[in-house]
Design a protein around this motif. Sequence first.
Motif, short mmCIF file in Angstrom:
data_model
loop_
_atom_site.label_atom_id
_atom_site.label_comp_id
_atom_site.label_asym_id
_atom_site.label_seq_id
_atom_site.Cartn_x
_atom_site.Cartn_y
_atom_site.Cartn_z
N GLU A 1 0.83 -1.21 0.00
CA GLU A 1 0.00 0.00 0.00
C GLU A 1 0.86 1.26 0.00
O GLU A 1 0.56 2.24 -0.68
CB GLU A 1 -0.92 0.00 1.23
N GLU A 2 2.00 1.19 0.75
CA GLU A 2 2.85 2.37 0.84
C GLU A 2 3.42 2.71 -0.53
O GLU A 2 3.50 3.87 -0.90
CB GLU A 2 4.01 2.16 1.82
N GLU A 3 3.80 1.66 -1.29
CA GLU A 3 4.35 1.92 -2.62
C GLU A 3 3.29 2.57 -3.50
O GLU A 3 3.57 3.50 -4.26
CB GLU A 3 4.82 0.62 -3.27
N LEU A 4 2.04 2.05 -3.38
CA LEU A 4 0.95 2.62 -4.19
C LEU A 4 0.72 4.08 -3.83
O LEU A 4 0.54 4.95 -4.70
CB LEU A 4 -0.34 1.82 -3.95
N LYS B 1 -0.89 10.01 -6.27
CA LYS B 1 -0.72 11.37 -5.74
C LYS B 1 -1.54 12.36 -6.57
O LYS B 1 -2.19 13.26 -6.04
CB LYS B 1 0.77 11.76 -5.79
N ASN B 2 -1.53 12.21 -7.88
CA ASN B 2 -2.32 13.06 -8.78
C ASN B 2 -3.79 13.00 -8.44
O ASN B 2 -4.49 14.02 -8.33
CB ASN B 2 -2.13 12.58 -10.22
N TYR B 3 -4.26 11.72 -8.28
CA TYR B 3 -5.67 11.49 -7.97
C TYR B 3 -6.03 12.15 -6.64
O TYR B 3 -7.08 12.82 -6.51
CB TYR B 3 -5.92 9.97 -7.92
N ARG B 4 -5.13 11.99 -5.65
CA ARG B 4 -5.38 12.60 -4.33
C ARG B 4 -5.54 14.11 -4.45
O ARG B 4 -6.47 14.71 -3.92
CB ARG B 4 -4.22 12.24 -3.40
N ASN B 5 -4.62 14.77 -5.18
CA ASN B 5 -4.68 16.23 -5.31
C ASN B 5 -5.95 16.68 -6.00
O ASN B 5 -6.58 17.66 -5.60
CB ASN B 5 -3.46 16.73 -6.09
N SER B 6 -6.35 15.94 -7.07
CA SER B 6 -7.54 16.38 -7.80
C SER B 6 -8.79 16.22 -6.94
O SER B 6 -9.69 17.06 -6.96
CB SER B 6 -7.68 15.59 -9.11
N VAL B 7 -8.87 15.13 -6.15
CA VAL B 7 -10.06 14.92 -5.29
C VAL B 7 -10.12 16.01 -4.22
O VAL B 7 -11.17 16.58 -3.93
CB VAL B 7 -10.02 13.51 -4.65
#
Lengths: 162, 333
Positions: free
Chosen positions: B287-290, B297-303
């Motif tokens: 999970e940490e690698e993911l 990271k991109n998905y996190r920022n956009s959400v």
Amino acid sequence: MAAAAARSLRAVPCVLPAASRALHTSPACLKARAARARVGKGDRAVTYEQAHAPHYIAHRKGWLSLHTGNLAGEEGAAERALEDAFLRRFLYGTFPGMLADEVVLKRRANLLELCLLLARGLAPAKLYFLVGYTETLLSHFYKCPVRLHLQTVPTKVAYKYL
Amino acid sequence: MALCRAAERAGRACAALLPRSCGSSGAYSTAPALSSRAGQQREASLRRRGRTSQVVRPHLAPRTEKMAVDQDWSSVYPTAAVFKPASVPLPIRMGYPVKRGVPPPKEGNLELMKIPNFLHLTPPAIKKHCAALRDFCTEWPSALDSDEKCEQHFPIEIETVDYVSAGTSIRNPKARVVTLRVKLSNLNLDEHARKKLVKLVGERYCADTDVLTITTDRCPLRRQNYDYSIHLLTVLYHESWKTEMWESEKSEEDMEEYVWENSCSQRNALATLLRIKASENLSAVTEEELLASEVVKNYRNSVIALKNEGETESNVSQYKESVKKLLNIQAVP
């Protein structure tokens, strides 16, 4: 036959729903006749103040009493109105027969300024006494400084003859 | 009656003299309009009555006749005063004229007396006022030459209103209201204290300008309201620095802004990616690698952008791009 029927009807008590007719009255307002000098023969002099009816206020006439009580959000309108009524009666009695026109009342913060238009009928010494008497009495009565401003005219200033 | 006539003749003589004396003294003199029809009517009616009802007294000439052109006007009208026609050397007329007539003259004119006048506020008079007041004024401190410096040295602003009205009483119940304004950036608050303070004050904080406004009017005196507002600010500051035991029960609904860590979005994304990787039979990825990978990271920022700032063109398109990269979907031709 008809007479007997009528007699019998009269004997029966009349049971009708309570209905009354009354005259609805309100105190007489006479709004159309207030503060208007009626036209006459043409020999009666009227001043500018008397010649103009109340609907000319703010058009051809100004206000005789200036204070902040009637502005939105301000208090004391009723107290000022009562003071005005008393002051006019007081001055009408203190200067009998000499007031040529209505008294103009001006209030500036605490100060009360009374502006009078007098006819010249009294000796200056007596006039000064009346001025001092008015100012002292009214300032003690209303607990505020009172100033009297006089202007004398030879006769009542006639604007029109009605 | 005779005295009246004599006064008229004197008045007319004055008027005749006026053009000759104009150049030398320039004094202004009023000539009564006696040849009008109304005046003649009045005289006729007086004559008919036989005798005048009022005693005619000899009267002094008005002061305007002795005034020089270059006189000191501020000594004639030093303060606000009613209009005095004998002291104002101007030919003013005021009022609605009678038919085929002119507005009434200034003598005995009630309309001129009613209105407030500004004869006491001529520019030379105002200059004198300013010169007299200058002795009581001090210079603005030179160190406070910009708004930012003022805010830096005096971060708290107190606003009070004084009411002036005409009447015998100076009391006004609206004068007790005190408004205190301070920018939260000027207060020493850490993240937790700032969030707690904003929650405590509720509507009194404006996020756009970062200003906390406290309005107090519950005490009868202004001084008491001022003390109360300062007390409120002190209490808020100290309370926001304290951490109560029950604050650890802060749940997702109490959060002020969207936090992606430990949210269902993160769980869903990680679960989906793990299942994709498992179905492709690749090496087990942790999970940490993911979480550390670019796409996540991109998905996190956009959400986070979508939830915190709302839906805008750029936010939605950014989300679309990040989802496509996350699930490795090529563009449909």
